[in-house]
Design a protein around this motif. Structure first.
Motif, PDB file in Angstrom:
ATOM      1  N   THR A  62      78.230  32.797  56.148  1.00 34.53           N
ATOM      2  CA  THR A  62      79.178  34.378  56.157  1.00 34.53           C
ATOM      3  C   THR A  62      79.955  34.479  55.529  1.00 34.53           C
ATOM      4  OG1 THR A  62      79.822  34.294  58.617  1.00 34.53           O
ATOM      5  CG2 THR A  62      77.647  34.351  58.265  1.00 34.53           C
ATOM      6  N   SER A  63      80.040  35.641  55.084  1.00 34.08           N
ATOM      7  CA  SER A  63      81.300  36.014  54.271  1.00 34.08           C
ATOM      8  C   SER A  63      81.875  37.066  55.720  1.00 34.08           C
ATOM      9  CB  SER A  63      80.957  37.291  53.511  1.00 34.08           C
ATOM     10  OG  SER A  63      81.957  37.554  52.804  1.00 34.08           O
ATOM     11  N   VAL A  68      85.444  32.841  54.387  1.00 33.14           N
ATOM     12  CA  VAL A  68      84.234  32.563  54.871  1.00 33.14           C
ATOM     13  C   VAL A  68      83.987  31.425  56.492  1.00 33.14           C
ATOM     14  CG1 VAL A  68      82.404  30.752  54.243  1.00 33.14           C
ATOM     15  CG2 VAL A  68      84.171  32.510  52.199  1.00 33.14           C
ATOM     16  N   THR A  77      90.444  33.205  53.208  1.00 29.83           N
ATOM     17  CA  THR A  77      91.013  33.613  51.736  1.00 29.83           C
ATOM     18  C   THR A  77      91.833  34.301  51.759  1.00 29.83           C
ATOM     19  OG1 THR A  77      89.200  34.849  51.499  1.00 29.83           O
ATOM     20  CG2 THR A  77      88.591  32.601  51.615  1.00 29.83           C
ATOM     21  N   ALA A  81      87.127  39.313  51.500  1.00 31.12           N
ATOM     22  CA  ALA A  81      85.734  39.158  51.920  1.00 31.12           C
ATOM     23  C   ALA A  81      84.970  38.187  50.405  1.00 31.12           C
ATOM     24  CB  ALA A  81      84.672  39.559  52.344  1.00 31.12           C
ATOM     25  N   PRO A  82      84.722  37.022  50.503  1.00 30.63           N
ATOM     26  CA  PRO A  82      84.563  36.409  49.009  1.00 30.63           C
ATOM     27  C   PRO A  82      83.525  36.930  49.070  1.00 30.63           C
ATOM     28  CG  PRO A  82      84.427  34.908  51.048  1.00 30.63           C
ATOM     29  CD  PRO A  82      85.078  36.117  51.639  1.00 30.63           C
ATOM     30  N   ASP A  83      82.146  36.868  48.024  1.00 29.82           N
ATOM     31  CA  ASP A  83      81.365  37.274  47.383  1.00 29.82           C
ATOM     32  C   ASP A  83      80.375  35.710  47.345  1.00 29.82           C
ATOM     33  OD1 ASP A  83      78.821  38.062  46.747  1.00 29.82           O
ATOM     34  OD2 ASP A  83      79.613  38.436  44.339  1.00 29.82           O
ATOM     35  N   LEU A  84      79.627  35.970  48.691  1.00 28.99           N
ATOM     36  CA  LEU A  84      78.515  34.606  48.168  1.00 28.99           C
ATOM     37  C   LEU A  84      77.474  34.428  47.898  1.00 28.99           C
ATOM     38  CD1 LEU A  84      79.312  34.288  52.289  1.00 28.99           C
ATOM     39  CD2 LEU A  84      80.797  32.397  50.610  1.00 28.99           C
ATOM     40  N   ARG A  85      77.437  34.381  46.611  1.00 29.68           N
ATOM     41  CA  ARG A  85      76.710  33.886  45.716  1.00 29.68           C
ATOM     42  C   ARG A  85      76.321  32.658  45.043  1.00 29.68           C
ATOM     43  NH1 ARG A  85      77.960  38.448  40.820  1.00 29.68           N
ATOM     44  NH2 ARG A  85      78.854  39.871  42.047  1.00 29.68           N
TER      45      ARG A  85
END
Length: 108
Positions: A62-63, A68, A77, A81-85
């Motif tokens: 999960t972000s 993460v 980070t 919040a990072p983009d989890l693709r």
């Protein structure tokens, strides 16, 4: 542990087989049933038992505002919040959790 004798108990063989599946099957794009059966045979396990264990254990990814969260580990980070693709397959999620734990503990 050789103190238990020359044969590994089923519980330890199962853990080792799940680890082997993470490594061997992590790159499988399609149905991994035949490969899982081969790993099960190599460790002297029932294929259905290994398959159930492999598919049942998958850490959540999960972000969070801090970074993460991968299972029990949070990677912080900078920049939000990072983009989890990516496709969080069970194999990839378990490997990512192990790598995240190494990063957090600063293992070489």
């Amino acid at each position: 542990d050789l103190a238990e004798g020359p044969y590994a108990p089923e519980a330890k063989r199962l853990l080792a087989a799940v680890e082997a599946c993470d490594v061997v099957l992590g790159r499988c794009r399609g149905d991994a049933t035949d490969a899982e059966a081969a790993v099960a045979e190599a460790f002297g396990l029932e294929p259905d038992h290994l398959r159930m264990r492999v598919r049942a254990s998958s850490p959540q990814i999960t972000s969070t505002p801090r970074g993460v969260q991968v299972g029990r580990v949070v990677l912080e980070t900078t920049g939000g919040a990072p983009d989890l693709r990516f496709a969080p397959t069970p194999h990839a999620a378990r490997l990512l959790e192990r790598v995240a734990a190494c990063v957090v503990s600063r293992e070489p």
